[in-house]
Design an enzyme around this catalytic site. Sequence first.
Site, PDB file in Angstrom:
ATOM      1  N   SER A   1       3.388  -1.912  10.441  1.00  0.00           N
ATOM      2  CA  SER A   1       4.840  -1.958  10.675  1.00  0.00           C
ATOM      3  C   SER A   1       5.487  -3.293  10.314  1.00  0.00           C
ATOM      4  CB  SER A   1       5.157  -1.580  12.132  1.00  0.00           C
ATOM      5  OG  SER A   1       4.742  -0.255  12.384  1.00  0.00           O
TER       6      SER A   1
ATOM      7  N   GLU B   1      -6.906   4.975   7.657  1.00  0.00           N
ATOM      8  CA  GLU B   1      -6.649   6.373   7.297  1.00  0.00           C
ATOM      9  C   GLU B   1      -7.841   6.968   6.563  1.00  0.00           C
ATOM     10  OE1 GLU B   1      -2.895   5.692   5.355  1.00  0.00           O
ATOM     11  OE2 GLU B   1      -2.023   5.191   7.311  1.00  0.00           O
TER      12      GLU B   1
ATOM     13  N   GLY C   1       2.389   2.477  10.789  1.00  0.00           N
ATOM     14  CA  GLY C   1       3.340   3.576  10.641  1.00  0.00           C
ATOM     15  C   GLY C   1       4.059   3.949  11.931  1.00  0.00           C
TER      16      GLY C   1
ATOM     17  N   GLU D   1      -5.420  -4.834  10.642  1.00  0.00           N
ATOM     18  CA  GLU D   1      -4.427  -3.776  10.815  1.00  0.00           C
ATOM     19  C   GLU D   1      -4.715  -3.010  12.099  1.00  0.00           C
ATOM     20  OE1 GLU D   1      -2.437  -2.648   6.885  1.00  0.00           O
ATOM     21  OE2 GLU D   1      -4.152  -1.339   7.122  1.00  0.00           O
TER      22      GLU D   1
ATOM     23  N   ASN E   1       0.873  -1.180   0.000  1.00  0.00           N
ATOM     24  CA  ASN E   1       0.000   0.000   0.000  1.00  0.00           C
ATOM     25  C   ASN E   1       0.904   1.222   0.000  1.00  0.00           C
ATOM     26  OD1 ASN E   1      -1.808   2.023   0.482  1.00  0.00           O
ATOM     27  ND2 ASN E   1      -2.331   1.392   2.570  1.00  0.00           N
TER      28      ASN E   1
ATOM     29  N   HIS F   1      -9.572   1.260   4.829  1.00  0.00           N
ATOM     30  CA  HIS F   1      -8.307   1.518   5.517  1.00  0.00           C
ATOM     31  C   HIS F   1      -8.547   2.544   6.635  1.00  0.00           C
ATOM     32  CE1 HIS F   1      -4.232   2.760   6.371  1.00  0.00           C
ATOM     33  NE2 HIS F   1      -3.840   1.622   5.812  1.00  0.00           N
TER      34      HIS F   1
ATOM     35  N   LYS G   1       0.153   4.281  -0.427  1.00  0.00           N
ATOM     36  CA  LYS G   1      -0.490   5.494   0.126  1.00  0.00           C
ATOM     37  C   LYS G   1      -0.213   6.691  -0.793  1.00  0.00           C
ATOM     38  CE  LYS G   1      -0.166   3.369   4.619  1.00  0.00           C
ATOM     39  NZ  LYS G   1      -0.117   3.486   6.066  1.00  0.00           N
TER      40      LYS G   1
HETATM   41  P1  PGA Z   1       2.805   0.489   7.640  1.00  0.00           P
HETATM   42  O1  PGA Z   1       1.341   0.682   7.012  1.00  0.00           O
HETATM   43  O2  PGA Z   1       3.361  -0.789   7.080  1.00  0.00           O
HETATM   44  O3  PGA Z   1       3.577   1.702   7.193  1.00  0.00           O
HETATM   45  O4  PGA Z   1       2.650   0.424   9.115  1.00  0.00           O
HETATM   46  C1  PGA Z   1       0.485  -0.414   6.833  1.00  0.00           C
HETATM   47  C2  PGA Z   1      -0.829   0.041   6.238  1.00  0.00           C
HETATM   48  O5  PGA Z   1      -1.304   1.124   6.578  1.00  0.00           O
HETATM   49  O6  PGA Z   1      -1.412  -0.678   5.412  1.00  0.00           O
END
Ligand code: PGA
Length: 250
Positions: free
Chosen positions: A213, A97, A173, A167, A8, A95, A10
Amino acid sequence: MDKIIAANWKMNMTSVQTHKFFREFKKKDSKKRINKIVIVCPPFTSLPAAAKDTKDERIKLGSQNMHFEKKGAFTGEISAEMLEEYSVEFVIVGHSERRKYFKESSKIVNKKLLSALKNSMVPILCIGENEKERKKGNAGKVVEKQLRECLAKVPEGKMQKIIIAYEPIWAIGTGKNAEPKDAQGMHAEIRSIISRIFGKDTAKKVFIIYGGSVKPENAGELGRMKDINGFLVGGASLDAGSFIKIIDNA
Ligand code: PGA
């Protein structure tokens, strides 16, 4: 069961950077992988570049979002038909976000998921609790509510076409991944919720991938857990070398 490793990206990667990524990916990729499905979800403007670069590779394309209507007056949105032009087969829905910054409710996520299925795309449904919910011991309840709301009206035969991405929000992140045994516990819980809604046979076949992460260093241990069928990777998927290591270690 195969493993699914999805990137992903983003709001990262211009088309120039996308070409550079795939050049490097092809150079470093060992190509000895079997039973691994690799998906990259670039931003919309980099889809043409990614579609060109992944034509002969065993990499599939996904979208980070999609509107549930076919077309019309929805400024700033993108339709299934537009994504199909670039051979997009997967779409991330729900997601955290999008839920947080764009106020997407589980009801909207459900509409997107049903629309993706209708358009023969595979939804990657993201669910997960926040830190406060986890500390209170409510993670299981939160995840069950999200699952029930987002999977409403999914016909039984279609559940197998959906990928679930667990997640935990506190792990996204932050560099702080879920402990493998904790993640395994939640994945098993998710599978049993799916079993209660759609039956045991379906639940056994559903891919439940972990996100939050994921790095080359933790992919091996997480990937060995029985109910972890792969990963959704954010930050660590932006570098071809580290994404390849995650794929190989998964
Ligand atoms: P990350 O994000 O690996 O940077 O923690 C995962 C995600 O949001 O799908």
